[in-house]
Write a protein that holds these residues in place. Structure first.
Motif, mmCIF file in Angstrom:
data_model
loop_
_atom_site.group_PDB
_atom_site.id
_atom_site.type_symbol
_atom_site.label_atom_id
_atom_site.label_comp_id
_atom_site.label_asym_id
_atom_site.label_seq_id
_atom_site.Cartn_x
_atom_site.Cartn_y
_atom_site.Cartn_z
ATOM 1 N N VAL A 239 0.838 -1.195 0.000
ATOM 2 C CA VAL A 239 0.000 0.000 0.000
ATOM 3 C C VAL A 239 0.876 1.249 0.000
ATOM 4 N N LEU A 240 1.903 1.267 0.838
ATOM 5 C CA LEU A 240 2.805 2.415 0.908
ATOM 6 C C LEU A 240 3.549 2.601 -0.403
ATOM 7 N N TRP A 241 4.057 1.504 -0.969
ATOM 8 C CA TRP A 241 4.787 1.602 -2.240
ATOM 9 C C TRP A 241 3.869 2.074 -3.356
ATOM 10 N N ALA A 242 2.630 1.571 -3.359
ATOM 11 C CA ALA A 242 1.692 1.957 -4.415
ATOM 12 C C ALA A 242 1.299 3.430 -4.309
ATOM 13 N N LYS A 243 1.036 3.899 -3.099
ATOM 14 C CA LYS A 243 0.709 5.314 -2.910
ATOM 15 C C LYS A 243 1.851 6.189 -3.419
ATOM 16 N N THR A 244 3.057 5.789 -3.078
ATOM 17 C CA THR A 244 4.234 6.560 -3.475
ATOM 18 C C THR A 244 4.405 6.576 -4.991
ATOM 19 N N ALA A 245 4.300 5.403 -5.599
ATOM 20 C CA ALA A 245 4.498 5.307 -7.046
ATOM 21 C C ALA A 245 3.440 6.093 -7.816
ATOM 22 N N VAL A 246 2.193 5.968 -7.406
ATOM 23 C CA VAL A 246 1.105 6.659 -8.107
ATOM 24 C C VAL A 246 1.248 8.169 -7.970
ATOM 25 N N PHE A 247 1.472 8.636 -6.743
ATOM 26 C CA PHE A 247 1.544 10.071 -6.531
ATOM 27 C C PHE A 247 2.772 10.675 -7.197
ATOM 28 N N ALA A 248 3.914 9.998 -7.111
ATOM 29 C CA ALA A 248 5.135 10.512 -7.737
ATOM 30 C C ALA A 248 4.976 10.580 -9.261
ATOM 31 N N THR A 249 4.361 9.562 -9.847
ATOM 32 C CA THR A 249 4.175 9.532 -11.301
ATOM 33 C C THR A 249 3.229 10.638 -11.758
ATOM 34 N N VAL A 250 2.098 10.771 -11.071
ATOM 35 C CA VAL A 250 1.128 11.815 -11.430
ATOM 36 C C VAL A 250 1.764 13.194 -11.302
ATOM 37 N N THR A 251 2.494 13.408 -10.212
ATOM 38 C CA THR A 251 3.132 14.707 -9.988
ATOM 39 C C THR A 251 4.150 15.017 -11.078
ATOM 40 N N PHE A 252 4.996 14.043 -11.380
ATOM 41 C CA PHE A 252 6.042 14.280 -12.384
ATOM 42 C C PHE A 252 5.443 14.587 -13.753
ATOM 43 N N VAL A 253 4.494 13.778 -14.200
ATOM 44 C CA VAL A 253 3.911 13.966 -15.529
ATOM 45 C C VAL A 253 3.197 15.316 -15.626
ATOM 46 N N LEU A 254 2.381 15.627 -14.621
ATOM 47 C CA LEU A 254 1.636 16.881 -14.647
ATOM 48 C C LEU A 254 2.566 18.085 -14.552
ATOM 49 N N MET A 255 3.544 18.025 -13.665
ATOM 50 C CA MET A 255 4.445 19.157 -13.487
ATOM 51 C C MET A 255 5.396 19.338 -14.669
ATOM 52 N N LEU A 256 5.761 18.256 -15.334
ATOM 53 C CA LEU A 256 6.609 18.383 -16.518
ATOM 54 C C LEU A 256 5.854 19.127 -17.619
ATOM 55 N N ALA A 257 4.601 18.754 -17.823
ATOM 56 C CA ALA A 257 3.788 19.460 -18.819
ATOM 57 C C ALA A 257 3.597 20.920 -18.424
ATOM 58 N N THR A 258 3.382 21.157 -17.133
ATOM 59 C CA THR A 258 3.194 22.526 -16.642
ATOM 60 C C THR A 258 4.472 23.351 -16.822
ATOM 61 N N CYS A 259 5.607 22.750 -16.526
ATOM 62 C CA CYS A 259 6.885 23.456 -16.664
ATOM 63 C C CYS A 259 7.163 23.822 -18.122
ATOM 64 N N LEU A 260 6.798 22.942 -19.031
ATOM 65 C CA LEU A 260 6.989 23.246 -20.452
ATOM 66 C C LEU A 260 6.140 24.443 -20.866
ATOM 67 N N VAL A 261 4.892 24.478 -20.392
ATOM 68 C CA VAL A 261 4.011 25.617 -20.698
ATOM 69 C C VAL A 261 4.568 26.895 -20.084
ATOM 70 N N ALA A 262 4.982 26.815 -18.814
ATOM 71 C CA ALA A 262 5.524 27.985 -18.123
ATOM 72 C C ALA A 262 6.799 28.483 -18.805
ATOM 73 N N PHE A 263 7.624 27.552 -19.248
ATOM 74 C CA PHE A 263 8.872 27.939 -19.919
ATOM 75 C C PHE A 263 8.588 28.654 -21.227
ATOM 76 N N VAL A 264 7.714 28.079 -22.042
ATOM 77 C CA VAL A 264 7.418 28.672 -23.352
ATOM 78 C C VAL A 264 6.785 30.051 -23.200
ATOM 79 N N THR A 265 5.805 30.167 -22.315
ATOM 80 C CA THR A 265 5.149 31.473 -22.128
ATOM 81 C C THR A 265 6.099 32.493 -21.511
ATOM 82 N N GLY A 266 6.913 32.060 -20.574
ATOM 83 C CA GLY A 266 7.865 32.974 -19.945
ATOM 84 C C GLY A 266 8.906 33.486 -20.923
#
Length: 283
Positions: free
Chosen positions: A130-157
């Protein structure tokens, strides 16, 4: 689903029902991952906190780059030399880390607060998956979403900075590392927060510890004698982790690789303590 069959050697001639669904309910890590994904996307707080993190990264990047363009003609030579175009567009990192940290803590402590953790541990009695799954899911969602967000922020900036011809492109040396580094830093921040949440099992306490490590501890160290600051600061969680996302590398700080390694060790250490306690304590 069941099928009717006659077992060899049975002299009674009575049909037996054999379930073809036997074993389908076996617990696997993939199923635990799927369950944690359902939990994460079902929480209303997940949507709001992640949306806040996305907004902060993009909005603050635009704010800082716009302010830089207005001030550029009056900036001193020293300020211009220290200016980092990619980091300016990703300034939202400093507040987004708090949003990710809060959500990471809530991913764990929310179940303890509602008592649903008992159902979770009954379904997965070995607990650690349960602990490993929570960690893997949250880390993956965070990385994917934030990478896309960073690309948008970089281009607009960079589009804003182009007004003064001080922008950079994604293909310039070191820029991809900065953009990806911010996403990696935020993902590891989420892992650290999950570990802390699993240790303290209390939302307020976990959030306070995350804030203390990322924001308060650096300020405390700055109050120490200068020679102590030089030795300690570079090994603090936030300072070490952000080394990967700095475009300009200066003396007295860890290299990008060493920095993110130190930060990852903090996160792994928190998870290790959480794993030990999870096996020893009652739910």
């Amino acid at each position: 689903m069941s099928t009717t069959t006659t077992i060899a050697g049975d002299t009674t001639g009575v049909p037996r029902f054999v379930s073809t669904a036997a074993g389908r309910g076996r617990i696997t890590f993939v199923r635990v991952l799927h369950a944690e994904w359902i939990k994460l996307r079902s929480l209303r707080s997940t949507l709001w906190v992640l949306a806040t993190a996305v907004f902060l990264v993009i909005a603050l990047g635009l704010l800082v780059t716009s302010g830089t363009v207005d001030r550029w003609p009056n900036m001193s030579t020293g300020e211009r030399e220290r200016f980092s175009a990619p980091n300016a567009s990703l300034t939202g990192l400093y507040l987004a880390q708090l949003a990710i940290g809060v959500l990471g803590v809530l991913v764990v402590t929310g179940e303890y607060a509602t008592g649903s953790i008992r159902a979770t541990m009954s379904a997965v009695p070995h607990r650690l998956p349960v602990l490993w799954a929570k960690t893997a899911v949250f880390a993956t969602v965070t990385f994917v979403l934030m990478l896309a967000t960073c690309l948008v922020a970089f281009v607009t900036g960079q589009a804003v900075l182009a007004k003064e011809h001080i922008d950079v492109s994604l293909g310039d040396s070191g820029v991809p590392r900065v953009v990806v580094g911010v996403a990696v830093y935020l993902a590891v921040t989420g892992v650290l927060a999950i570990g802390i949440g699993a240790i303290v099992r209390n939302a307020a306490g976990g959030i306070a510890i995350v804030f203390g490590l990322l924001l308060v501890l650096p300020e405390v160290v700055r109050a120490l004698p200068s020679d102590w600051q030089e030795r300690i600061t570079k090994y603090l969680p936030s300072e070490a982790g952000q080394a990967l996302s700095r475009w300009h590398q200066t003396e007295g700080v860890l290299s990008p690789g060493a920095g993110i390694t130190v930060f990852a060790l903090y996160a792994v250490g928190a998870l290790a303590v959480a794993a030990v306690l999870l096996g020893r304590r009652d739910t």
